[in-house]
Design an enzyme around this catalytic site. Structure first.
Site, PDB file in Angstrom:
ATOM      1  N   LYS A 292       0.833  -1.204   0.000  1.00 60.68           N
ATOM      2  CA  LYS A 292       0.000   0.000   0.000  1.00 60.68           C
ATOM      3  C   LYS A 292       0.866   1.252   0.000  1.00 60.68           C
ATOM      4  O   LYS A 292       0.674   2.181  -0.799  1.00 60.68           O
ATOM      5  CB  LYS A 292      -0.915   0.007   1.221  1.00 60.68           C
ATOM      6  CG  LYS A 292      -1.796   1.243   1.312  1.00 60.68           C
ATOM      7  CD  LYS A 292      -2.217   1.556   2.726  1.00 60.68           C
ATOM      8  CE  LYS A 292      -1.088   2.185   3.525  1.00 60.68           C
ATOM      9  NZ  LYS A 292      -1.509   2.721   4.831  1.00 60.68           N
ATOM     10  N   CYS A 367     -25.515   6.659   7.766  1.00 62.40           N
ATOM     11  CA  CYS A 367     -26.263   6.190   6.600  1.00 62.40           C
ATOM     12  C   CYS A 367     -27.417   7.121   6.249  1.00 62.40           C
ATOM     13  O   CYS A 367     -27.824   7.186   5.085  1.00 62.40           O
ATOM     14  CB  CYS A 367     -26.788   4.771   6.854  1.00 62.40           C
ATOM     15  SG  CYS A 367     -25.491   3.556   7.186  1.00 62.40           S
ATOM     16  N   CYS A 378     -26.537   1.206  -1.519  1.00 63.48           N
ATOM     17  CA  CYS A 378     -25.661   0.512  -0.570  1.00 63.48           C
ATOM     18  C   CYS A 378     -26.435  -0.585   0.131  1.00 63.48           C
ATOM     19  O   CYS A 378     -27.423  -0.318   0.827  1.00 63.48           O
ATOM     20  CB  CYS A 378     -25.085   1.502   0.449  1.00 63.48           C
ATOM     21  SG  CYS A 378     -24.013   0.723   1.679  1.00 63.48           S
TER      22      CYS A 378
END
Length: 431
Positions: A292, A367, A378
């Protein structure tokens, strides 16, 4: 004189000497045994009498064998013209079974299934498919099909991350590793700053990492009198380990990182002419540098993007979305690189890291403010938060405008992306 004990013993002997009589148990009373007490006028035909319950029930097995199908319910209908004494055994009947809420819901559901009806919410939901391998039957070539709706999801996240969006102004936007190099440093030192920032960032928040980098850039002692202080290769090699450890004590695993930094500095001096490697292979060979960090460093320091930098945010969010089911960030990187367009490899890390820092948090996700959850994109969105967010989004908005002495009160209501003026009230300012 007879004592009480002797009298009691004598009574027991007399009782035992008497012949014992046994009686049959009482006969069970049934409806058929009481039928003879039913009142009739004597002139009614036999077939008009109230039938017994066993005769009234339709034989389910017989009807099923005749039709070849099982019946779920059976309707019993009986008729009688005979007079019946009220409250008699033959006139008593069970009250109809009361329907409960669950029974009514089940029957309503069965009716909808029979009519092939679907609720609007189910009509909106689609079966989302993750990235999957497909083989061309003509050529035999293997290609990876991207997840369904990925472009809509990607565009929604970019909109939320744009200035003014709910996910704007994340910590990574101002304190990300690629932004911590000093603007007035030499290109070689800037590349070193990027590498050091990435090495310190493991298991560390961006704010903490930025503070540690600022201390290194201002407080790292010079390697010789008269030389400038700050973060460069020579000062990094000459500083005492305890002093370096004190400067970076706030980052995670600072003891190990102190050793890695000075070991990596020696490799840069001996093998790379004082600069950082310009390849993935060279970067991952440094102690404390993983894939990474290597991909992010090559992209930020050298301007070459050869892979996707996948950290915990990218790994977590893409698995939540159902794009793939991977166990490690390296598996996620391979999965993303198999289908994601190459021109998005560099931006996806910053895009999703900022999204994970502001909206899709590891704990207590927002959310109800996320366009992915509100738009049904989602699959991991929490339903209660989404419903609450939709109510807030569709709430009325009141705006007051001053137009030449008159106050215009406009009540606007959002419906998706459109706004409709539902009411205009003009009020005189003098009143």
């Amino acid at each position: 004189m007879y004592t009480t004990t002797s009298v009691f013993n004598l009574s027991v002997k007399l009782f035992n000497s008497m012949p014992q009589r046994t009686s049959p148990p009482p006969r069970r009373i049934t409806r058929s045994s009481l039928a003879r007490f039913a009142y009739t006028d004597g002139s009614a035909a036999k077939e008009n009498l109230t039938p017994d319950i066993e005769d009234a029930v339709v034989d389910i097995n017989a009807s099923a064998s005749a039709t070849g199908k099982r019946k779920r319910t059976t309707t019993v209908t009986t008729t009688s013209t005979a007079a019946v004494i009220p409250n008699s055994p033959t006139s008593s009947s069970k009250p109809p079974r009361r329907k409960t809420v669950k029974t009514e819901e089940r029957e309503e559901k069965e009716v909808k299934l029979e009519a092939n009806e679907e609720t609007p919410q189910k009509q909106k939901q689609k079966q989302r498919k993750p990235a999957r391998k497909t083989v061309d039957p003509r050529t035999g070539a293997t290609r990876v099909s991207p997840p369904s709706d990925w472009e809509a999801m990607y565009a929604a996240v970019k909109a939320m991350r744009a200035p003014g969006g709910v996910a704007a102004n994340a910590a990574v936007d101002t304190m990300g590793c690629e932004r911590l190099a000093l603007a007035d440093a030499s290109p070689r030192d800037q590349r070193l700053h990027t590498l050091v920032a990435l090495m310190l960032s493991s298991q560390t928040k961006d704010t903490t990492n930025a503070a540690a980098m600022r201390r290194l850039q201002t407080e790292l002692p010079p390697y010789a009198p008269g030389k400038p202080a700050g973060l460069n290769l020579e000062n990094l090699l000459a500083v005492r380990p305890d002093k370096l450890n004190h400067l970076i004590w706030a980052v995670g695993f600072h003891n190990n990182k102190t050793k890695y930094l000075q070991q990596a500095a020696a490799i840069l001096r001996d093998q790379w002419d004082g600069d950082i490697p310009d390849s993935i292979e060279g970067l991952v060979a440094l102690p404390g540098v993983g894939p990474k960090m290597a991909h992010l460093c090559l992209s930020a320091a050298w301007g070459r993007t050869e892979g996707i930098g996948v950290d915990v945010h990218v790994h977590r969010i893409t698995n939540l979305w159902g794009w793939h089911a991977t166990r490690t960030p390296e598996e996620t990187r391979a999965a993303l690189e198999s289908w994601l367009p190459r021109d998005r490899w560099r931006e996806i890390n910053t895009l999703l890291v900022g999204f994970g820092q502001t909206v899709c948090l590891p704990v207590a996700r927002r959310c109800g403010e996320c366009e992915l959850g509100l738009g049904g994109l989602c699959k991991a969105a929490e339903k209660k938060k989404v419903l609450a967010g939709r109510k807030v989004k569709t709430a009325a908005k009141v705006e007051v405008e001053d137009d030449g002495g008159n106050l215009a009160v406009k009540v606007k209501k959002e419906e998706g992306e459109e706004e409709q003026v539902t009411k205009d009230v003009v009020v005189n300012a003098s009143s």
